[in-house]
Design a protein around this motif. Structure first.
Motif, mmCIF file in Angstrom:
data_model
loop_
_atom_site.group_PDB
_atom_site.id
_atom_site.type_symbol
_atom_site.label_atom_id
_atom_site.label_comp_id
_atom_site.label_asym_id
_atom_site.label_seq_id
_atom_site.Cartn_x
_atom_site.Cartn_y
_atom_site.Cartn_z
ATOM 1 N N ARG A 22 0.764 -1.287 -0.072
ATOM 2 C CA ARG A 22 0.064 -0.017 0.134
ATOM 3 C C ARG A 22 0.779 1.167 -0.022
ATOM 4 N NH1 ARG A 22 -4.629 -2.519 3.957
ATOM 5 N NH2 ARG A 22 -5.474 -3.627 2.038
ATOM 6 N N ALA A 23 1.986 1.277 0.811
ATOM 7 C CA ALA A 23 2.833 2.433 0.711
ATOM 8 C C ALA A 23 3.768 2.635 -0.893
ATOM 9 C CB ALA A 23 3.956 2.034 1.726
ATOM 10 N N HIS A 24 3.764 1.576 -1.295
ATOM 11 C CA HIS A 24 4.423 1.490 -2.754
ATOM 12 C C HIS A 24 3.438 2.149 -3.732
ATOM 13 C CE1 HIS A 24 6.797 0.483 -6.198
ATOM 14 N NE2 HIS A 24 5.834 -0.188 -6.726
ATOM 15 N N ILE A 25 2.097 1.656 -3.560
ATOM 16 C CA ILE A 25 1.203 2.116 -4.447
ATOM 17 C C ILE A 25 0.705 3.809 -4.072
ATOM 18 C CG2 ILE A 25 -1.512 1.830 -4.988
ATOM 19 C CD1 ILE A 25 -1.086 -1.223 -4.572
ATOM 20 N N PHE A 48 -2.895 -3.019 -8.446
ATOM 21 C CA PHE A 48 -3.591 -4.141 -7.701
ATOM 22 C C PHE A 48 -3.105 -4.370 -6.212
ATOM 23 C CE2 PHE A 48 -4.846 -8.777 -7.163
ATOM 24 C CZ PHE A 48 -5.965 -8.672 -6.999
ATOM 25 N N ASP A 49 -3.953 -4.126 -5.304
ATOM 26 C CA ASP A 49 -3.772 -4.240 -3.894
ATOM 27 C C ASP A 49 -4.356 -5.612 -3.404
ATOM 28 O OD1 ASP A 49 -3.414 -4.415 -1.273
ATOM 29 O OD2 ASP A 49 -4.643 -2.688 -0.807
ATOM 30 N N ARG A 50 -3.596 -6.817 -3.201
ATOM 31 C CA ARG A 50 -3.944 -8.139 -2.778
ATOM 32 C C ARG A 50 -4.246 -8.122 -1.484
ATOM 33 N NH1 ARG A 50 0.261 -11.044 -1.298
ATOM 34 N NH2 ARG A 50 2.312 -10.065 -2.001
ATOM 35 N N SER A 51 -3.994 -7.219 -0.652
ATOM 36 C CA SER A 51 -4.294 -7.094 0.981
ATOM 37 C C SER A 51 -3.422 -8.202 1.625
ATOM 38 C CB SER A 51 -5.799 -7.164 1.039
ATOM 39 O OG SER A 51 -6.509 -6.059 0.382
ATOM 40 N N GLY A 52 -2.297 -8.452 1.383
ATOM 41 C CA GLY A 52 -1.580 -9.636 1.998
ATOM 42 C C GLY A 52 -1.864 -11.013 1.713
#
Length: 119
Positions: free
Chosen positions: A17-20, A94-98
């Motif tokens: 998320r920080a990278h996005i 795309f954030d796969r949320s871990g």
């Protein structure tokens, strides 16, 4: 689900998320529960939800045998792609949320790509 499991998942999601956030593009985030799968597109600064789709919605759930299989995830992916394109968004991160990128998360992502979203 134990608290440690959720904490570990959110810890894994933090760096992504920080990278996005640094990329400055809209974020397609996925939440997977035992019964359902949810997808949301957030604005680049993360303040607004621009599009959302899930297996809870009647139009997505209609005709599905189950809300917790690959077919349901793919349908949510197609729905989120259509809603995002309608809102004028075609490029997302795309954030796969871990979660691991396989199974329902992968099915959702592939269907969203087929629907016209660019990751």
């Amino acid at each position: 689900m134990t608290m440690e499991k959720k904490t570990a998942r959110l810890r894994r999601a933090k760096s992504t998320r920080a990278h996005i956030r640094n990329l400055g593009v809209a974020r397609l985030s996925v939440l997977r529960s035992g019964q359902h799968i949810y997808a949301q597109v957030f604005s680049a600064d993360g303040s607004k939800v621009l599009a959302a789709a899930s297996t809870v919605q009647a139009d997505v759930k209609e005709g599905l045998k189950s809300t917790k299989n690959l077919e349901a995830a793919a349908r949510v992916g197609r729905a989120i792609a259509a809603k995002a394109l309608a809102a004028g968004i075609d490029k997302v991160a795309f954030d796969r949320s871990g979660y691991r990128y396989h199974g329902r998360v992968k099915a959702l992502a592939d269907a969203a790509r087929e629907g016209g979203l660019q990751f």
